[in-house]
Design an enzyme around this catalytic site. Structure first.
Site, PDB file in Angstrom:
ATOM      1  N   ASP A 117      63.818 123.093 -47.949  1.00 25.64           N
ATOM      2  CA  ASP A 117      63.901 121.772 -47.325  1.00 25.64           C
ATOM      3  C   ASP A 117      62.816 121.534 -46.286  1.00 25.64           C
ATOM      4  OD1 ASP A 117      65.076 119.275 -47.186  1.00 25.64           O
ATOM      5  OD2 ASP A 117      66.465 119.836 -45.591  1.00 25.64           O
ATOM      6  N   ASP A 143      71.695 121.455 -41.688  1.00 24.65           N
ATOM      7  CA  ASP A 143      70.551 121.244 -40.795  1.00 24.65           C
ATOM      8  C   ASP A 143      70.949 121.532 -39.356  1.00 24.65           C
ATOM      9  OD1 ASP A 143      68.683 120.293 -42.783  1.00 24.65           O
ATOM     10  OD2 ASP A 143      69.886 118.468 -42.865  1.00 24.65           O
TER      11      ASP A 143
END
Length: 994
Positions: free
Chosen positions: A151, A38
């Site tokens: 995601d 991320d």
């Protein structure tokens, strides 16, 4: 035969049952090793690089180099580029090149980040994809062909269209509504051909795979070393003789669970998760042991495992030549992970960052075209390499903030600080570049440093229009004096209006009515009026009159007789209630219809008790009741002037408060008649100040009308297309599950009229009642849900946020015409620059503008830039240069320009604007220079469309569809380009040396 007693009952029945059972002879499991990092969430980029990212790439490259059967896919390019440019050795770079050439190391998606799909704008999605794809093509000569959007919190219908335009053959998503995923799994409809655009349909469809309920993580198969802290996923036990049977059963069960959700015997088994493979040799050694054992059982189990890349899996699916269901243009938003967790709160989380990101993107857009125009014209001292660095820095900052944990506001405060610092620094650099261009260009125009510029106390303002349309609007400048003399570049006086500043009590707002051609400038000299001037006929800016209305308490009863005051321009009359200081109604001239319109601020209260999982957080919206009025009294002032009337409404939480919690500034402009002033006249420009909020409050602006809308709302996907949102009834959490993202626009309508809200940035939007539209503007939350406190994921946002909405009201035909163009005009308002006057500049008397760049109203200049790539546009030659090691020695071609055009209208949306539009690029771009050649490219520029042949897929109507539909250019000499509704076309334009 080895005992099968350990297998689950349903597997035993399959293996021992009759041959006619509907099970293939062999289930082929494609184990796709991957990792995902991320860009936002918990840790800064520097922390992530130091902690594990560097080790991930180093260990994966080393392992794949020594183990030919191993595979790996890489998703996010920003981290990889940081490793490649700053960490990787020459040996590692050579190994990566070899692994990529062998197709054992594969780049999927290929953007800078895995972007969010709900609150990102289409322009920013394309930017971050283009940045990543350009790097991959320039470095390795490859073009990603498969997505990995696993995601992001929901899936937009814009994304499949963009990926098709980029040349992708397959699209992978995961997070969709939990109950919808269950239904799709039961029907084996997890794979389909997605036609994301109602206008483009099969032209830009893409085969889409939805990951099953297991998602993209392979829990229970994480074999890391023991160098771990809170940043890493806990390791599972090493595979050994003692637990081999347990692992075998677990993996076979998991593979079976996935298999029964799909129509083929091919199973996609993602192996990996966030921050994994920092010790790849340990991971692979354990999985090798397990896979070898399971494959030894294949004659009995019918299951065979193999390492694969994503392309291996999709090629196997494509080779089946099956017929697939078609999904139309509907999206997968909002996303709920279960009945109590609707991920609609992040549409408004960290609203300040969302606004900063869009303003940065708009400034970048303006800077790109200004620099391109500057480089194609005679210029002097500006260093092109320095200029490209300024643009690149902001491109990178805008790209990274599109990550699904960044723009969403679902990260920690230290991540917010990092994103804001990167954006602010990048914006400062681009503003410096633009100011340098103004300085250089003014010197070229005047040929010397001319004396006698703005007088002491005055200054020069340059206003740049980055759109390829003529724009008529009002720009606001801040001055320190109320008596102002304003002249343009020719020395002629300019109509202007002065009023007290909204923001600074000691300053004044100078409103300037300006008309600027496409990609052009206006220069204004602002001077204080001297006493001598006041005695002459020279006119200064007019001063508006002010009418103040006392603070009025909120009243719950209805009065029969209303005391109304009105303000108007040539399109609207707005009526305000003097007893409440609220808007009462709007009369629209074209339809001659008066619509009841009221606006008020309300709040949802969100505290269900400490520790409860149903409490709102930075991702989830879980109100414990309907919204309540958030104000006790309102003050109002009306500032009426020659150019505009401004309504200022101040909402106080309690009647005794000194400072307002909420503010609305509404402006009606009086522009020139005719087409030039059409967009300006048909909008009510509104600015909002919201906050600071009390704890556990979520603030909305509710606009209520007497339109009979039946609780049907329309909101946009990423500023590209609109979705119809009919209110849905749920047994629980119905308010939150009827919230939708609003990136640029939303509207409600009845049979006659439509009320449109256009937004500068992303918000949440909903219609909880007929004739109502509410926009969530700000959130402040505090709870002790598991993980939130320890990870500092509280949304204790004490800021005052500022938002801009434009309100349009009119007939459906009128708003269909004006809405798309007004939305673009809001996103890309003229940029005001105040040059550094350390060197006095004067615009010469014989000043002439550069020739404007003007497109038809239906077409939007989506980008005009010099990307700075050095790769050869001939793919074969580029690969040869890479093999020779010459690719990095090529200089930037500053006359190769990236041009992208976007048709704003849907097919059938408007009788005139929805028609195909033909333009001659040589003619349109004549103001930039002489066009030598035009090459049409894929969305991100890496494919020549004449060589791009995407896979085709059979659909259940019996026809074969798919592949990029491109439009061959006519012979050089007059490239007439026809753009059809909703098309986005990308070109490299080569200009002649001057």
């Amino acid at each position: 035969m080895e005992s099968l007693s350990w297998l689950p009952l349903f597997m035993q029945l399959v293996l021992l049952g009759p041959q006619e059972a509907l099970v293939p002879s062999q289930i082929r499991v494609f184990v796709v090793p991957h990792h995902h990092v991320d860009m936002g969430w918990l840790h800064t980029i520097q922390e992530s690089m130091q902690a594990y990212v560097t080790d991930i790439y180093a260990s994966v490259v080393e392992d794949l180099t020594h183990n030919e059967q191993h595979r790996f896919v890489i998703v996010d390019q920003e981290f990889f580029r940081l490793w490649w440019d700053g960490v990787a050795s020459a040996k590692q770079k050579l190994q990566v090149h070899e692994l990529v050439a062998q197709r054992r190391l594969e780049f999927v998606l290929g953007g800078q980040v895995m972007h969010d799909e709900a609150v990102t704008h289409i322009d920013d999605q394309i930017l971050q994809l283009t940045e990543g794809h350009g790097f991959l093509y320039e470095t390795f000569g490859i073009r990603p062909q498969f997505s990995w959007q696993v995601d992001s919190f929901g899936a937009s219908a814009t994304t499949p269209t963009l990926f098709a335009l980029a040349g992708f053959n397959g699209h992978v998503i995961s997070r969709i509504d939990y109950d919808l995923k269950v239904a799709m799994q039961q029907k084996q409809e997890m794979q389909f051909v997605w036609r994301g655009s109602r206008s483009l349909l099969a032209q830009q469809e893409i085969f889409t795979h939805v990951l099953d309920r297991n998602g993209y993580c392979s829990e229970g198969f994480v074999f890391q070393d023991q160098r771990m802290d809170e940043m890493f996923t806990p390791s599972d036990m090493t595979v050994s003789k003692d637990n081999l049977q347990m692992y075998t059963e677990k993996l076979l069960n998991n593979a079976w669970e996935r298999f029964i959700c799909f129509q083929t015997e091919h199973v996609l088994w993602p192996w990996g998760c966030d921050s994994q493979f920092f010790n790849a040799s340990v991971q692979f050694a354990n999985m090798d042991h397990l896979m070898n054992h399971i494959n030894s059982l294949t004659p009995n189990t019918g299951v065979f495992l193999e390492y694969a890349t994503l392309s291996d899996y999709f090629q196997a699916i494509h080779s089946k030549h099956m017929s697939w269901k078609v999904r139309n243009q509907h999206d997968f938003l909002p996303y709920s992970s279960d009945v109590l967790h609707s991920w609609t709160g992040f549409y408004a989380s960290r609203s300040g960052l969302k606004g900063l990101a869009r303003r940065a993107s708009a400034l970048l857009y303006a800077g790109e075209s200004m620099f391109t125009r500057f480089m194609l014209a005679p210029h002097r001292s500006l260093d092109p390499a320095w200029a490209l660095q300024r643009l690149q820095q902001l491109r990178w900052a805008v790209s990274e903030v599109q990550d699904h944990y960044a723009i969403t506001g679902t990260h920690t405060p230290n991540m917010r600080d990092m994103f804001e610092e990167h954006l602010s620094t990048g914006m400062q650099g681009v503003r410096k570049l633009m100011a340098s261009i103004i300085q250089d260009r003014s010197r070229v125009l005047s040929g010397k440093h001319a004396p006698g510029g703005p007088e002491p106390g005055g200054h020069l303002a340059v206003v740049y229009n980055p759109l390829a349309w003529t724009v008529t609007t009002i720009v606001t400048l801040t001055v320190d004096f109320p008596e102002v003399n304003l002249t343009d570049e020719t020395g002629n006086p300019v109509t202007a209006q002065v009023q007290n500043s909204k923001e600074m009590p000691s300053a004044y707002d100078l409103l300037v009515l300006t008309t600027i051609p496409g990609l052009s400038y206006r220069y204004y000299v602002i001077r204080p009026m001297r006493r001598a001037q006041k005695d002459t006929q020279e006119t200064g800016a007019s001063v508006g009159s002010t009418n103040q209305f006392d603070r009025r308490p909120r009243k719950n009863h209805r009065q029969v007789v209303r005391r109304l005051v009105h303000v108007e321009n040539d399109c609207y009359t707005v009526f305000l209630d003097k007893d409440t200081n609220l808007m009462h109604s709007i009369w629209e001239r074209q339809s001659n219809r008066t619509i009841r319109v009221t606006q008020e601020f309300m709040e949802y209260y969100n505290h269900h008790g400490w520790g409860q999982e149903s409490t709102s957080d930075n991702s989830v919206f879980t109100p414990n009741g309907t919204a309540k009025p958030a104000w006790a009294a309102v003050e109002m002032g009306i500032l009426e002037g020659q150019l505009a009337t401004e309504i200022r409404q101040y909402f106080y939480r309690t009647a005794a408060d000194r400072d307002p919690t909420y503010t609305i500034y509404s402006r009606l402009a009086r522009g020139p008649p005719g087409a030039d002033g059409e967009l300006l006249c048909h909008r009510i420009e509104q600015e909002y100040r919201v906050g600071p909020l009390e704890l556990n409050r979520e603030a909305i602006l509710r606009t209520s009308t007497d339109l009979n809308t039946g609780r049907v709302l329309y909101s946009d996907n990423n500023g590209y297309q609109l979705q119809r949102r009919a209110y849905k009834h749920y047994e629980a959490n119905a308010i939150a599950r009827n919230y939708y993202p609003m990136t640029q626009s939303a509207f409600i309508q009845d049979r006659q009229s439509r009320l449109v809200l256009l937004s500068e940035q992303a918000h949440g939007v909903s219609s909880q009642g007929s004739g109502q539209m509410e926009v969530m503007l700000h959130r402040r939350l505090w709870n002790n849900k598991q993980g939130n406190s320890s990870d500092d994921l509280m949304l204790n946002d004490t800021s005052v946020v500022q938002s801009v909405l434009w309100l349009l009201l009119g007939t459906r035909t009128l708003t269909r015409d004006l809405g798309p163009r007004s939305g673009v005009a809001l996103q890309h308002r003229p940029v005001v620059l105040i040059p550094d006057l350390s060197e006095t500049i004067q615009v010469p008397p014989d000043f002439q503008q550069q020739e404007a760049v003007t497109l038809p109203p239906s077409l939007h200049l989506q980008i005009l830039s010099i990307p700075g790539w050095t790769y050869n546009l001939n793919h074969t030659k580029h690969l040869q240069n890479l093999q020779k090691g010459e690719a990095g020695q090529v200089k930037v071609d500053f006359r190769r320009v990236l041009l992208r055009l976007h048709h704003l209208y849907e097919k059938g949306q408007h009788p005139v604007r929805s028609q195909p539009v033909t333009v001659n690029l040589q003619s349109v771009l004549r103001g930039l220079g002489s066009v030598v050649s035009v090459e049409e490219r894929s969305l991100t520029g890496t494919w020549d469309v004449s060589t791009l042949h995407r896979w085709s897929w059979k659909i259940r109507d019996g026809h074969q569809h798919g592949g990029l539909s491109h439009h061959p250019l006519p012979p050089h000499g007059g490239p007439n380009i026809t753009i059809h509704p909703k098309e986005i076309r990308t070109f490299f334009i080569h200009f002649e040396e001057q």
